[in-house]
Design an enzyme around this catalytic site. Structure first.
Site, PDB file in Angstrom:
ATOM      1  N   PRO A 189       0.793  -1.220   0.000  1.00  0.00           N
ATOM      2  CA  PRO A 189       0.000   0.000   0.000  1.00  0.00           C
ATOM      3  C   PRO A 189       0.834   1.285   0.000  1.00  0.00           C
ATOM      4  O   PRO A 189       1.871   1.359   0.656  1.00  0.00           O
ATOM      5  CB  PRO A 189      -0.827  -0.098   1.290  1.00  0.00           C
ATOM      6  CG  PRO A 189      -0.130  -1.093   2.133  1.00  0.00           C
ATOM      7  CD  PRO A 189       0.535  -2.053   1.184  1.00  0.00           C
ATOM      8  N   ASN A 190       0.330   2.227  -0.764  1.00  0.00           N
ATOM      9  CA  ASN A 190       0.855   3.595  -0.868  1.00  0.00           C
ATOM     10  C   ASN A 190       2.138   3.702  -1.680  1.00  0.00           C
ATOM     11  O   ASN A 190       2.588   4.820  -1.966  1.00  0.00           O
ATOM     12  CB  ASN A 190       1.051   4.220   0.527  1.00  0.00           C
ATOM     13  CG  ASN A 190      -0.248   4.249   1.313  1.00  0.00           C
ATOM     14  OD1 ASN A 190      -1.229   4.789   0.825  1.00  0.00           O
ATOM     15  ND2 ASN A 190      -0.281   3.639   2.483  1.00  0.00           N
ATOM     16  N   ARG A 197       4.921  10.916  -2.663  1.00  0.00           N
ATOM     17  CA  ARG A 197       4.649  10.682  -1.247  1.00  0.00           C
ATOM     18  C   ARG A 197       5.893  10.959  -0.414  1.00  0.00           C
ATOM     19  O   ARG A 197       6.923  10.308  -0.606  1.00  0.00           O
ATOM     20  CB  ARG A 197       4.256   9.206  -1.113  1.00  0.00           C
ATOM     21  CG  ARG A 197       4.143   8.701   0.287  1.00  0.00           C
ATOM     22  CD  ARG A 197       4.155   7.174   0.304  1.00  0.00           C
ATOM     23  NE  ARG A 197       3.866   6.699   1.637  1.00  0.00           N
ATOM     24  CZ  ARG A 197       4.150   5.491   2.069  1.00  0.00           C
ATOM     25  NH1 ARG A 197       4.725   4.620   1.264  1.00  0.00           N
ATOM     26  NH2 ARG A 197       3.859   5.152   3.292  1.00  0.00           N
ATOM     27  N   TYR A 245      11.004   8.970   1.155  1.00  0.00           N
ATOM     28  CA  TYR A 245      10.976   7.898   0.154  1.00  0.00           C
ATOM     29  C   TYR A 245      11.645   8.258  -1.174  1.00  0.00           C
ATOM     30  O   TYR A 245      11.696   7.423  -2.075  1.00  0.00           O
ATOM     31  CB  TYR A 245       9.527   7.455  -0.085  1.00  0.00           C
ATOM     32  CG  TYR A 245       8.873   6.881   1.162  1.00  0.00           C
ATOM     33  CD1 TYR A 245       9.341   5.693   1.724  1.00  0.00           C
ATOM     34  CD2 TYR A 245       7.826   7.531   1.793  1.00  0.00           C
ATOM     35  CE1 TYR A 245       8.770   5.168   2.868  1.00  0.00           C
ATOM     36  CE2 TYR A 245       7.236   7.014   2.947  1.00  0.00           C
ATOM     37  CZ  TYR A 245       7.724   5.834   3.477  1.00  0.00           C
ATOM     38  OH  TYR A 245       7.154   5.305   4.614  1.00  0.00           O
ATOM     39  N   ASN A 292       8.226  -5.289  -0.946  1.00  0.00           N
ATOM     40  CA  ASN A 292       8.104  -4.204   0.031  1.00  0.00           C
ATOM     41  C   ASN A 292       6.624  -4.190   0.427  1.00  0.00           C
ATOM     42  O   ASN A 292       5.796  -3.651  -0.313  1.00  0.00           O
ATOM     43  CB  ASN A 292       8.524  -2.865  -0.565  1.00  0.00           C
ATOM     44  CG  ASN A 292       8.436  -1.753   0.478  1.00  0.00           C
ATOM     45  OD1 ASN A 292       7.848  -1.928   1.547  1.00  0.00           O
ATOM     46  ND2 ASN A 292       9.019  -0.603   0.167  1.00  0.00           N
ATOM     47  N   ALA A 324       3.096  -0.757   4.848  1.00  0.00           N
ATOM     48  CA  ALA A 324       2.578  -0.828   6.222  1.00  0.00           C
ATOM     49  C   ALA A 324       2.123  -2.232   6.607  1.00  0.00           C
ATOM     50  O   ALA A 324       2.093  -2.570   7.805  1.00  0.00           O
ATOM     51  CB  ALA A 324       1.432   0.161   6.380  1.00  0.00           C
ATOM     52  N   GLU A 370      13.064  -8.973   1.446  1.00  0.00           N
ATOM     53  CA  GLU A 370      12.206  -7.881   1.924  1.00  0.00           C
ATOM     54  C   GLU A 370      12.961  -6.560   1.771  1.00  0.00           C
ATOM     55  O   GLU A 370      14.146  -6.487   2.122  1.00  0.00           O
ATOM     56  CB  GLU A 370      11.868  -8.136   3.396  1.00  0.00           C
ATOM     57  CG  GLU A 370      11.014  -7.064   4.038  1.00  0.00           C
ATOM     58  CD  GLU A 370      10.711  -7.383   5.519  1.00  0.00           C
ATOM     59  OE1 GLU A 370      11.172  -8.431   6.029  1.00  0.00           O
ATOM     60  OE2 GLU A 370      10.020  -6.555   6.142  1.00  0.00           O
ATOM     61  N   HIS A 403      12.790  -2.298   2.509  1.00  0.00           N
ATOM     62  CA  HIS A 403      12.184  -1.063   3.007  1.00  0.00           C
ATOM     63  C   HIS A 403      13.057   0.089   2.548  1.00  0.00           C
ATOM     64  O   HIS A 403      14.276   0.084   2.802  1.00  0.00           O
ATOM     65  CB  HIS A 403      12.063  -1.069   4.534  1.00  0.00           C
ATOM     66  CG  HIS A 403      11.134  -2.144   5.000  1.00  0.00           C
ATOM     67  ND1 HIS A 403       9.775  -2.044   4.856  1.00  0.00           N
ATOM     68  CD2 HIS A 403      11.385  -3.363   5.527  1.00  0.00           C
ATOM     69  CE1 HIS A 403       9.220  -3.156   5.306  1.00  0.00           C
ATOM     70  NE2 HIS A 403      10.163  -3.976   5.706  1.00  0.00           N
ATOM     71  N   ARG A 456      12.674   5.098  12.774  1.00  0.00           N
ATOM     72  CA  ARG A 456      11.360   5.752  12.732  1.00  0.00           C
ATOM     73  C   ARG A 456      10.509   5.297  13.923  1.00  0.00           C
ATOM     74  O   ARG A 456      11.024   4.819  14.920  1.00  0.00           O
ATOM     75  CB  ARG A 456      10.704   5.465  11.380  1.00  0.00           C
ATOM     76  CG  ARG A 456      11.553   5.990  10.208  1.00  0.00           C
ATOM     77  CD  ARG A 456      10.925   5.709   8.868  1.00  0.00           C
ATOM     78  NE  ARG A 456       9.668   6.438   8.708  1.00  0.00           N
ATOM     79  CZ  ARG A 456       8.774   6.188   7.738  1.00  0.00           C
ATOM     80  NH1 ARG A 456       9.019   5.226   6.849  1.00  0.00           N
ATOM     81  NH2 ARG A 456       7.658   6.888   7.657  1.00  0.00           N
TER      82      ARG A 456
HETATM   83  C1  DQA Z   1       8.153   1.204   4.014  1.00  0.00           C
HETATM   84  C2  DQA Z   1       8.166   1.452   5.522  1.00  0.00           C
HETATM   85  C3  DQA Z   1       6.788   1.207   6.111  1.00  0.00           C
HETATM   86  O1  DQA Z   1       6.814   1.426   7.513  1.00  0.00           O
HETATM   87  C4  DQA Z   1       5.783   2.144   5.491  1.00  0.00           C
HETATM   88  O2  DQA Z   1       4.492   1.882   5.991  1.00  0.00           O
HETATM   89  C5  DQA Z   1       5.809   2.107   4.010  1.00  0.00           C
HETATM   90  C6  DQA Z   1       7.087   2.014   3.324  1.00  0.00           C
HETATM   91  C7  DQA Z   1       9.507   1.587   3.369  1.00  0.00           C
HETATM   92  O3  DQA Z   1       9.694   1.207   2.223  1.00  0.00           O
HETATM   93  O4  DQA Z   1      10.332   2.263   3.977  1.00  0.00           O
HETATM   94  O5  DQA Z   1       4.778   2.231   3.357  1.00  0.00           O
HETATM   95  O6  DQA Z   1       7.944  -0.174   3.782  1.00  0.00           O
END
Ligand code: DQA
Length: 146
Positions: free
Chosen positions: A11-12, A19, A24, A75, A78, A99, A101, A108
């Site tokens: 998501p997102n 964003r 990011y 990735n 959340a 994985e 991030h 954070r």
């Molecule tokens: C994320 C870190 C997560 O905590 C966050 O909710 C994201 C992006 C990252 O790529 O740093 O959406 O996975």
């Protein structure tokens, strides 16, 4: 053995580039996927890239990847911090999982410090920005060659 690496984003992450660029970066998801495609080709792999804002859709895509892909770069956004369903789906997937991030989640909020997916991941790349996806593809190709 199939030669496709699946890059799965949660998501997102469709909003990358717009964003919170301070966290990011300015690259879009399409930029990242194109970079990974170019890199993967040098190792003899093709990339399939999918993004969803819906947990169940990500679970379905992990199921679909079984027996058809050489590995997954994920990735989960959340959902990393909440989703036992994605962990379970990855536990039913037989090939390597890396994985990613983009941000350093450990610098954070504390709710980002735990990832269910990390229990399954064969490697974790954290805080290397959008370059982390290419590092993941490179590492996956190394694992698969060994
Ligand atoms: C994320 C870190 C997560 O905590 C966050 O909710 C994201 C992006 C990252 O790529 O740093 O959406 O996975």
């Amino acid at each position: 053995m199939t030669q496709t690496i699946l890059i799965l984003n949660g998501p997102n992450l469709n909003l990358l580039g717009q964003r919170q660029p301070d966290i990011y970066g300015s690259e879009t998801l399409a930029d990242i996927e194109a970079d990974c495609r170019r890199l993967a080709e040098t190792f003899g792999y093709t990339i399939a890239a999918l993004q969803s804002n819906h947990e169940g859709e990500l679970v379905d895509w992990i199921h679909d990847a079984r027996g058809k892909t050489a590995g997954i770069v994920i990735n989960p956004g959340a959902y990393s911090h909440t989703s036992v369903a994605i962990l379970d789906a990855l536990n039913a997937y037989e090939s390597p999982v890396i994985e990613v991030h983009i941000s350093n989640v450990h610098k954070r909020e504390s709710f980002r410090h735990h990832s269910y997916v990390s229990q399954r991941a064969d490697g974790i790349i954290v805080g290397c920005g959008t370059n982390g996806y290419q590092l993941a593809v490179r590492h996956l190709a190394t694992i698969l060659a060994s």
